[in-house]
Design a protein around this motif. Structure first.
Motif, mmCIF file in Angstrom:
data_model
loop_
_atom_site.group_PDB
_atom_site.id
_atom_site.type_symbol
_atom_site.label_atom_id
_atom_site.label_comp_id
_atom_site.label_asym_id
_atom_site.label_seq_id
_atom_site.Cartn_x
_atom_site.Cartn_y
_atom_site.Cartn_z
ATOM 1 N N ASP A 320 0.851 -1.184 0.000
ATOM 2 C CA ASP A 320 0.000 0.000 0.000
ATOM 3 C C ASP A 320 0.886 1.232 0.000
ATOM 4 O O ASP A 320 2.112 1.138 0.025
ATOM 5 N N ALA A 321 0.264 2.379 -0.045
ATOM 6 C CA ALA A 321 1.018 3.624 0.066
ATOM 7 C C ALA A 321 1.504 3.780 1.502
ATOM 8 O O ALA A 321 0.780 3.444 2.451
ATOM 9 N N PRO A 322 2.710 4.282 1.710
ATOM 10 C CA PRO A 322 3.236 4.370 3.077
ATOM 11 C C PRO A 322 2.445 5.355 3.938
ATOM 12 O O PRO A 322 2.247 6.515 3.556
ATOM 13 N N ALA A 323 2.001 4.886 5.103
ATOM 14 C CA ALA A 323 1.275 5.753 6.028
ATOM 15 C C ALA A 323 2.157 6.894 6.513
ATOM 16 O O ALA A 323 1.662 7.974 6.856
ATOM 17 N N LEU A 324 3.459 6.665 6.523
ATOM 18 C CA LEU A 324 4.410 7.657 7.008
ATOM 19 C C LEU A 324 4.267 8.995 6.292
ATOM 20 O O LEU A 324 4.465 10.054 6.890
ATOM 21 N N SER A 325 3.908 8.955 4.999
ATOM 22 C CA SER A 325 3.831 10.176 4.202
ATOM 23 C C SER A 325 2.420 10.452 3.693
ATOM 24 O O SER A 325 2.243 11.201 2.731
ATOM 25 N N ALA A 326 1.424 9.883 4.348
ATOM 26 C CA ALA A 326 0.048 10.061 3.888
ATOM 27 C C ALA A 326 -0.384 11.519 3.909
ATOM 28 O O ALA A 326 -1.251 11.936 3.126
ATOM 29 N N ASP A 327 0.184 12.321 4.797
ATOM 30 C CA ASP A 327 -0.217 13.713 4.915
ATOM 31 C C ASP A 327 0.524 14.635 3.953
ATOM 32 O O ASP A 327 0.279 15.845 3.940
ATOM 33 N N GLU A 410 -3.251 4.718 -7.580
ATOM 34 C CA GLU A 410 -4.317 3.892 -7.007
ATOM 35 C C GLU A 410 -4.127 3.715 -5.505
ATOM 36 O O GLU A 410 -5.104 3.804 -4.732
ATOM 37 N N GLU A 411 -2.895 3.462 -5.084
ATOM 38 C CA GLU A 411 -2.662 3.230 -3.658
ATOM 39 C C GLU A 411 -2.875 4.493 -2.831
ATOM 40 O O GLU A 411 -3.377 4.423 -1.704
ATOM 41 N N ARG A 412 -2.509 5.644 -3.369
ATOM 42 C CA ARG A 412 -2.793 6.883 -2.643
ATOM 43 C C ARG A 412 -4.305 7.111 -2.553
ATOM 44 O O ARG A 412 -4.814 7.579 -1.522
ATOM 45 N N ALA A 413 -5.042 6.775 -3.600
ATOM 46 C CA ALA A 413 -6.495 6.923 -3.555
ATOM 47 C C ALA A 413 -7.108 5.975 -2.524
ATOM 48 O O ALA A 413 -7.997 6.362 -1.759
ATOM 49 N N ARG A 414 -6.644 4.740 -2.487
ATOM 50 C CA ARG A 414 -7.145 3.787 -1.505
ATOM 51 C C ARG A 414 -6.830 4.237 -0.080
ATOM 52 O O ARG A 414 -7.590 3.975 0.855
ATOM 53 N N GLN A 415 -5.725 4.899 0.075
ATOM 54 C CA GLN A 415 -5.300 5.362 1.385
ATOM 55 C C GLN A 415 -6.170 6.508 1.898
ATOM 56 O O GLN A 415 -6.197 6.793 3.103
ATOM 57 N N GLY A 416 -6.858 7.176 0.991
ATOM 58 C CA GLY A 416 -7.642 8.340 1.386
ATOM 59 C C GLY A 416 -6.859 9.632 1.339
ATOM 60 O O GLY A 416 -7.326 10.665 1.825
ATOM 61 N N SER A 417 -5.664 9.594 0.745
ATOM 62 C CA SER A 417 -4.851 10.798 0.564
ATOM 63 C C SER A 417 -4.448 10.877 -0.902
ATOM 64 O O SER A 417 -3.275 10.741 -1.250
#
Length: 531
Positions: A320-327, A410-417
């Protein structure tokens, strides 16, 4: 060490002489009477002024890596006399032509407006070259026009590449009881962290705002940024990112990376118990040995980031996209005919027929296991007007170069960011005359360097595209939102609509451009080259 004879030498006297007359309010300077003298964390640096832009070239952000070969980077020793930052520093040792090269390559360059009345947004550009080549000294990435026209502070840099930056020697060394190679698979990434720490600590002296640092990288530079997004060491050192035709879904696994290191040692004539000799062999021999055939990909050896469980604890965008940089806001860009840059100059890829095309659609070009006949049948049905030459470029782009960009979006979209996504359709021209939106053709549009050699700019309307792209980069660096001016409303990428800004004349928003190609290739598993 300052390398003379660089691209600025012939103009140096004129530029510095003009610069001394320029006004500078004194914010962060080391000498109130010298606008080109600035105090950094490690000591004063003296650059020059080119019209209304101050330029500082070749500033050390780290110590010479030669005496510390295969060890993490160290800060430079402090100095007291002004460092003459008037010519580019050396590029990392590499097989490509890159001007002066040296292991003393941890250098960076800064362009900043001569007058700064408030802290300016900062662009840090990371060069491409597939982890093996490139430098921050290209005329195409000269930051003067971004500084002059948009008030940005622009930083480009060099760091360790190829085996010196990414050869994973840790397992082999540990098996022999040899220490000092533990982080060798990700040294280039650690160099980038050190450079970003320099920006955090010193960029305010150049008029930059250390709380608004935007990373931009093309090709391998974008892949390095994607990797930094998953590295805790880089957390807090940048605040927005933009990748241009450069992605890193997965890193090299430790076993494949070790196998590559073994092949490299074999080419050097070294058994694993002599691995310590790598620290003292001539650097030219080390680089030449990387021509050995890669045991996984074929071609010359690939060295890139490694899942070593020390520096890199997870794959950058898998699972998935890394939560570390979701913001952190993200822009993901690609060009419609990426592989024209790699294949379009080869006469063997011109004047193809439907009979000769299958032999050109090899796994080495598509990077996936699929029958070329099936690919050709799909494209002939979808785009009956395309020639075999055009199908080669579109198919290899879709299978090889575009897939990872789609996955990251796609992974950033799934992450909600969700990220914002662009596709460049505006064409440039190769040296042999072929045209298309090829890999690297967005660099001179972003930097507004259309007059630089190699820009491929076609006609006066290219300046209009450069105005648009450099403009949205400036807005993004300032606020985190690229919208405004003459762009359509650029909305983030969602899985439902796959919103994409198509950069053409005029620019437009499209939902799922090339959607049929995307869906067709999505049926086939994607494995990041090099993993």
């Amino acid at each position: 060490m300052v390398f003379r004879g660089g691209p600025w030498t012939s103009r140096r006297g004129v530029l510095i002489g003009a610069g001394l007359a320029a006004a500078w309010p004194g914010r962060g300077t080391a000498g109130a009477g010298d606008p080109a003298l600035v105090q950094t964390r490690y000591g004063p640096v003296r650059g020059f002024t080119d019209q209304d832009v101050r330029v500082f070239l070749g500033i050390p952000y780290g110590a010479d890596t030669g005496p510390r070969r295969f060890a993490p980077p160290a800060p430079p020793a402090s100095w007291t006399a002004p460092f003459e930052a008037t010519v580019y520093g050396p590029s990392a040792p590499q097989r490509a032509e890159a001007g002066a090269t040296s292991e003393d390559c941890l250098r960076l360059n800064v362009w900043t407006p001569a007058r700064v009345d408030e802290p300016r947004p900062v662009i840090v550009y990371i060069h491409g070259g597939a982890y093996a080549t490139g430098s921050g000294s290209s005329p195409l990435t000269d930051g003067a026009r971004l500084a002059r026209r948009h008030g940005l502070v622009v930083v480009t840099l060099n760091h360790r590449l190829n085996a010196l930056g990414y050869a994973y020697l840790a397992r082999l060394a540990a098996g022999q009881g040899i220490t000092g190679f533990e982080d060798s698979g990700n040294l280039g990434q650690l160099d980038l962290v050190l450079a970003l720490e320099w920006v955090r600590d010193s960029i305010a002296a150049f008029g930059g705002d250390p709380s608004r640092v935007t990373l931009i990288g093309q090709s391998g530079g974008g892949a390095k940024i994607a990797t930094l997004m998953a590295m805790p060491q880089a957390r807090g050192l940048f605040h927005r990112v933009m990748t241009m035709s450069g992605q890193q879904v997965t890193a090299s696994g430790p076993l494949n990376a070790t196998r590559r290191a073994e092949v490299w040692l074999d080419a050097l004539g070294l058994a694993p118990d002599r691995i310590g000799q790598l620290r003292t062999l001539p650097v030219e021999r080390l680089i030449e040995a990387t021509r050995a055939e890669d045991p996984i990909l074929g071609g010359s050896l690939y060295f890139g980031p490694v899942l070593d469980e020390r520096v890199l604890m997870r794959h950058p965008f898998y699972p998935d996209a890394p939560a570390l940089s979701a913001d952190i806001p993200m822009i993901i860009g690609n060009t419609r005919e990426e592989t024209l840059a790699f294949l379009g100059n080869d006469p063997a890829n011109a004047n193809l027929t439907w009979d000769s095309l299958p032999a050109r659609l090899t796994p080495a070009q598509l990077r996936i296991d699929v029958a070329p006949e099936a690919v050709i049948a799909f494209y002939r049905d979808l785009y009956p007007q395309m020639s075999p030459d055009e199908v080669l470029i579109r198919a290899t782009t879709a299978g090889r170069s575009w897939r990872a960009a789609v996955i990251e979006a796609e992974e950033r979209a799934r992450q909600g960011s969700p990220a914002r996504v662009y596709q460049l359709d505006w064409p440039a021209r190769l040296p042999n005359g072929r045209t298309g939106a090829f890999h690297t053709s967005d660099i001179p549009l972003v930097f507004d360097t259309l007059s630089a050699e190699g820009s491929g700019a076609i006609g006066s309307e290219a300046q209009d595209m450069a105005d648009r792209m450099s403009g949205f980069v400036a807005r993004y660096a300032a606020t985190g939102d690229p919208n405004g001016a003459d762009l359509p409303d650029w909305t983030p990428y969602s899985l439902a609509r796959r919103e994409t800004l198509v950069l053409d004349r005029p620019p437009r928003m499209e939902n799922d451009p090339r959607g049929a190609e995307r869906a067709w290739f999505a049926r086939i598993p994607y494995i990041q080259p090099g993993t």
